[in-house]
Design an enzyme around this catalytic site. Structure first.
Site, PDB file in Angstrom:
ATOM      1  N   GLY A 206      25.805 -40.826 106.201  1.00 20.92           N
ATOM      2  CA  GLY A 206      26.043 -40.835 107.863  1.00 20.92           C
ATOM      3  C   GLY A 206      24.780 -39.895 108.859  1.00 20.92           C
ATOM      4  O   GLY A 206      23.657 -39.069 108.870  1.00 20.92           O
TER       5      GLY A 206
ATOM      6  N   GLN B   7      20.736 -35.729 115.589  1.00 18.97           N
ATOM      7  CA  GLN B   7      19.841 -36.091 115.127  1.00 18.97           C
ATOM      8  C   GLN B   7      18.257 -37.037 115.031  1.00 18.97           C
ATOM      9  O   GLN B   7      17.133 -36.728 114.321  1.00 18.97           O
ATOM     10  CB  GLN B   7      20.246 -36.407 112.784  1.00 18.97           C
TER      11      GLN B   7
ATOM     12  N   CYS C  87      22.617 -32.911 104.591  1.00 23.81           N
ATOM     13  CA  CYS C  87      22.152 -33.395 105.625  1.00 23.81           C
ATOM     14  C   CYS C  87      20.835 -33.569 106.070  1.00 23.81           C
ATOM     15  O   CYS C  87      20.031 -32.747 105.370  1.00 23.81           O
ATOM     16  CB  CYS C  87      22.771 -32.192 106.683  1.00 23.81           C
ATOM     17  N   LEU C  88      20.963 -34.700 106.282  1.00 18.55           N
ATOM     18  CA  LEU C  88      19.005 -35.666 106.824  1.00 18.55           C
ATOM     19  C   LEU C  88      17.923 -34.598 107.200  1.00 18.55           C
ATOM     20  O   LEU C  88      17.176 -34.179 107.755  1.00 18.55           O
ATOM     21  CB  LEU C  88      19.242 -37.344 107.237  1.00 18.55           C
TER      22      LEU C  88
ATOM     23  N   HIS D   1      31.391 -33.647 109.668  1.00 20.76           N
ATOM     24  CA  HIS D   1      29.885 -34.012 109.718  1.00 20.76           C
ATOM     25  C   HIS D   1      29.512 -34.064 110.767  1.00 20.76           C
ATOM     26  O   HIS D   1      28.916 -33.400 111.804  1.00 20.76           O
ATOM     27  CB  HIS D   1      29.665 -34.500 107.962  1.00 20.76           C
ATOM     28  N   GLU D   2      29.559 -35.688 111.313  1.00 26.33           N
ATOM     29  CA  GLU D   2      28.796 -35.849 111.648  1.00 26.33           C
ATOM     30  C   GLU D   2      29.163 -35.710 113.628  1.00 26.33           C
ATOM     31  O   GLU D   2      28.381 -35.628 114.682  1.00 26.33           O
ATOM     32  CB  GLU D   2      28.492 -37.617 112.122  1.00 26.33           C
TER      33      GLU D   2
ATOM     34  N   HIS E   9      27.815 -32.364 114.443  1.00 24.59           N
ATOM     35  CA  HIS E   9      26.675 -32.497 114.509  1.00 24.59           C
ATOM     36  C   HIS E   9      26.707 -32.483 116.379  1.00 24.59           C
ATOM     37  O   HIS E   9      25.567 -32.021 117.543  1.00 24.59           O
ATOM     38  CB  HIS E   9      25.670 -33.612 114.454  1.00 24.59           C
TER      39      HIS E   9
HETATM   40 NI    NI Z   1      24.197 -33.736 108.985  1.00 28.10          NI
END
Ligand code: NI
Length: 145
Positions: free
Chosen positions: A46, A51, A89-90, A131-132, A135
């Site tokens: 995701g 991000q 997480c990226l 999670h997204e 963000h």
């Molecule tokens: Ni993340």
């Protein structure tokens, strides 16, 4: 198609509350396409627009079931039951965290064509969408337990 740079932990854009998308423009469509490209390139499940440095309420996800999810201005209508997750997480390369997330969610929003959609889902996709959405509200998985 383009791979965009990922904003890493410590970048203040990750702590901002993102703005709603008001209309679908070619720039938004390009952003969404680039978000998918970037997510696949980095082997993520995701990705949220902040991000890649854009403070707008857009997320993309693909948890490996060949369904591409794009949600614009997502709103959680229901979250229930709990699951224990082991997340990455990226924006936090190399970090894994165990935490709890809803197991079942109903989320409404707009798809990449700006049409209203409702997603009623369980398990990994529910985890990923939560999670997204975090963000988009400036919340990081290191804040959750
Ligand atoms: Ni993340």
């Amino acid at each position: 198609m383009a791979i965009r740079d990922i904003r890493l932990a410590g970048d203040e854009i990750l702590r901002k509350v993102s703005e709603p998308v008001k209309e679908l423009t070619p720039e938004i469509t390009e952003l969404i396409n680039d978000m998918f490209d970037t997510m696949y390139e980095l082997d993520g499940a995701g990705l949220a627009a902040p991000q890649v440095g854009v403070s707008l309420r857009i997320l993309v996800a693909d948890v490996g079931d060949n369904k591409q999810i794009c949600l614009i201005n997502p709103v959680l209508e229901k979250e229930e039951m709990r699951q224990y997750t082991n997340e990455k997480c990226l924006s936090f390369p190399g970090v894994r965290r165990k935490l709890r997330r809803p197991c079942h969610i109903i989320v409404k929003g707009l798809d990449r064509d700006f049409k209203e959609i409702t997603i009623d889902t369980y398990g990994e996709l529910a985890r990923c969408i939560c999670h997204e959405i975090d963000h988009l509200d400036g919340i990081l998985f290191t804040d959750r337990n």
